[in-house]
Design an enzyme around this catalytic site. Structure first.
Site, PDB file in Angstrom:
ATOM      1  N   ARG A  19       0.842  -1.211   0.000  1.00 47.70           N
ATOM      2  CA  ARG A  19       0.000   0.000   0.000  1.00 47.70           C
ATOM      3  C   ARG A  19       0.875   1.259   0.000  1.00 47.70           C
ATOM      4  NH1 ARG A  19      -0.431   4.649   2.780  1.00 47.70           N
ATOM      5  NH2 ARG A  19      -0.051   3.538   4.727  1.00 47.70           N
ATOM      6  N   ASP A  20       1.496   1.575   1.113  1.00 48.48           N
ATOM      7  CA  ASP A  20       2.294   2.810   1.197  1.00 48.48           C
ATOM      8  C   ASP A  20       3.468   2.747   0.220  1.00 48.48           C
ATOM      9  OD1 ASP A  20       3.136   5.273   2.055  1.00 48.48           O
ATOM     10  OD2 ASP A  20       3.440   4.709   4.147  1.00 48.48           O
ATOM     11  N   HIS A 211       5.216   4.748  12.607  1.00 47.41           N
ATOM     12  CA  HIS A 211       5.234   4.623  11.133  1.00 47.41           C
ATOM     13  C   HIS A 211       6.252   5.647  10.633  1.00 47.41           C
ATOM     14  CE1 HIS A 211       3.134   4.123   7.138  1.00 47.41           C
ATOM     15  NE2 HIS A 211       3.688   5.305   6.954  1.00 47.41           N
ATOM     16  N   HIS A 213       9.110   7.175   8.088  1.00 52.30           N
ATOM     17  CA  HIS A 213       9.722   7.249   6.753  1.00 52.30           C
ATOM     18  C   HIS A 213      11.196   7.610   6.960  1.00 52.30           C
ATOM     19  CE1 HIS A 213       6.191   6.890   4.004  1.00 52.30           C
ATOM     20  NE2 HIS A 213       5.569   7.051   5.163  1.00 52.30           N
ATOM     21  N   CYS A 244       4.045   9.315   0.335  1.00 50.67           N
ATOM     22  CA  CYS A 244       2.655   9.745   0.214  1.00 50.67           C
ATOM     23  C   CYS A 244       2.531  10.694  -0.970  1.00 50.67           C
ATOM     24  CB  CYS A 244       2.215  10.450   1.498  1.00 50.67           C
ATOM     25  SG  CYS A 244       0.555  11.146   1.407  1.00 50.67           S
ATOM     26  N   ASN A 253       9.513   4.381   3.149  1.00 49.17           N
ATOM     27  CA  ASN A 253       9.313   3.956   4.534  1.00 49.17           C
ATOM     28  C   ASN A 253      10.611   3.368   5.062  1.00 49.17           C
ATOM     29  OD1 ASN A 253       6.484   3.570   3.164  1.00 49.17           O
ATOM     30  ND2 ASN A 253       6.120   3.652   5.364  1.00 49.17           N
TER      31      ASN A 253
END
Ligand code: HMG
Ligand code: MG
Length: 306
Positions: A19-20, A211, A213, A244, A253
């Site tokens: 996803r990310d 979370h 990055h 994003c 990430n």
């Protein structure tokens, strides 16, 4: 050194590469390739994987095949697949696809929230009326994200009190865990300690995830601060994929390989096999057609370093 005196024995990794990791890719990745990546991640032993997002395909075209990805990917016993959901439409899609866990997301800074979901923070919380409570009532699990906690690409500094208010609100409404996002990777260790000091005064550590990055190479240093303060869930993406689309400057990430390597070396269990994870990283590289930052084949040098 005091920071290393109180580390947990086990950590849960929440993998976000499908996803990310992929949402920011310009070239469309084929659905079957995404499924191949998910299968490789499962083989590595990862138990929590965010496989896609049920957002508007106009906003994030890369995730337009969310329904197919969720239908095609099969979670073996003991593995949880989750997906990002911004509103009631997203929840209906996720439930139709058979996912038992979804994740809602909002930003601690107003401008990033507006750019990301076209709503103010308060309007976003209202949109969650059709996600969190109905999902929980249906027996699904809901995770929450608070983004831009360490800094906003548009507004700069973000008050910890604003992030704390949102984290508490999401938990009170039924999220089982809130993941605090350093969306653009600006965080440094003392700042992480300040943020967690404020959070942990009001929220138990198991209900918080980090979370991070790795834009500036500080993600693992921030993980170490989190570990020393009792945090045991960390989001990561194989290969260090990610970013994003509505956060200029957001790089990858924290690479799952780097996280697992570091935790392994400290004797902290993750249940993830580094060699298999490296294989998953190879799959990720093939999907995006370039070398990724977090893909050093460390499995072979284990015996030298530990
Ligand atoms: P909008 O344009 O204001 O929404 O977008 P709308 O409600 O007016 O709907 C517009 C159109 O989208 C309509 O279709 C809806 O049906 C459709 P039309 O009538 O024009 O044909 N629509 C949907 N379609 C499919 N699935 C849906 C859905 N919802 C509406 N769920 C919206 C508002 C929230 C939908 C949009 O802004 C959006 O999808 N944003 C998502 C952005 C995004 O995914 N960003 C990246 C993830 S966040 C992130 O990366 C940070 C994180 O990793 C943590 C960190 O790093 O800090 C989580
Ligand atoms: Mg992110």
């Amino acid at each position: 050194m005091k920071i290393l005196d109180h580390l947990p024995s086990r950590v849960s990794i929440y993998e976000v590469s499908p996803r990310d990791g992929l949402q920011n890719e310009a070239a469309q990745v084929a659905t079957h390739s995404k499924v191949r990546l998910i299968e490789a991640l499962v083989r590595s032993g990862l138990k929590r994987i965010e496989i896609t997002s049920f957002v508007s395909p106009k906003w994030v075209p890369q995730m337009a095949d969310a329904d197919q990805v969720a239908h095609m990917a099969e979670a073996p016993e003991g593995v949880t697949f989750s997906a990002l959901v911004p509103n009631g439409t997203g929840l209906v899609r996720a439930q139709k696809a058979g996912l038992g866990e979804v994740a809602v997301f909002l930003s601690a800074s107003q401008t990033h929230n507006l750019k990301n979901v076209n709503k103010t923070i308060e309007q976003t919380l209202t949109a969650f009326d059709r996600v969190i409570e109905p999902a929980v009532a249906a027996g699904d699990r809901v995770r929450g994200y608070v983004s831009t906690v360490w800094g906003c690409p548009y507004e700069g500094d973000v008050a910890v009190a604003d992030s704390l208010r949102l984290a508490k609100t999401l938990l009170a409404r039924g999220c089982y865990q809130v993941s605090l996002g350093d969306t653009i990777g600006v965080g440094t260790p003392l700042q992480t300690r300040r943020i967690l000091d404020a959070m942990l005064a009001e929220i138990p550590p198991e209900r918080i995830a980090l979370h991070l990055h790795d834009t500036r190479g500080t993600a693992l240093a921030n993980v170490l601060v989190g570990l020393s303060m009792g945090i045991t869930t960390f989001d990561a993406a194989v290969g260090g994929l990610g970013g994003c689309p509505y956060a200029p400057g957001a790089a990858g990430n924290l690479a799952t390989e780097d996280l697992v390597y570091c935790l392994d070396g400290m004797g902290i269990e993750t249940g993830v096999d580094l060699e298999q994870l490296w294989q998953a990283g190879q799959v990720a590289e093939a999907l995006v057609g370039r070398k990724l930052p977090g893909k050093v084949h460390t499995a072979g040098v284990r015996s030298l370093t530990h």
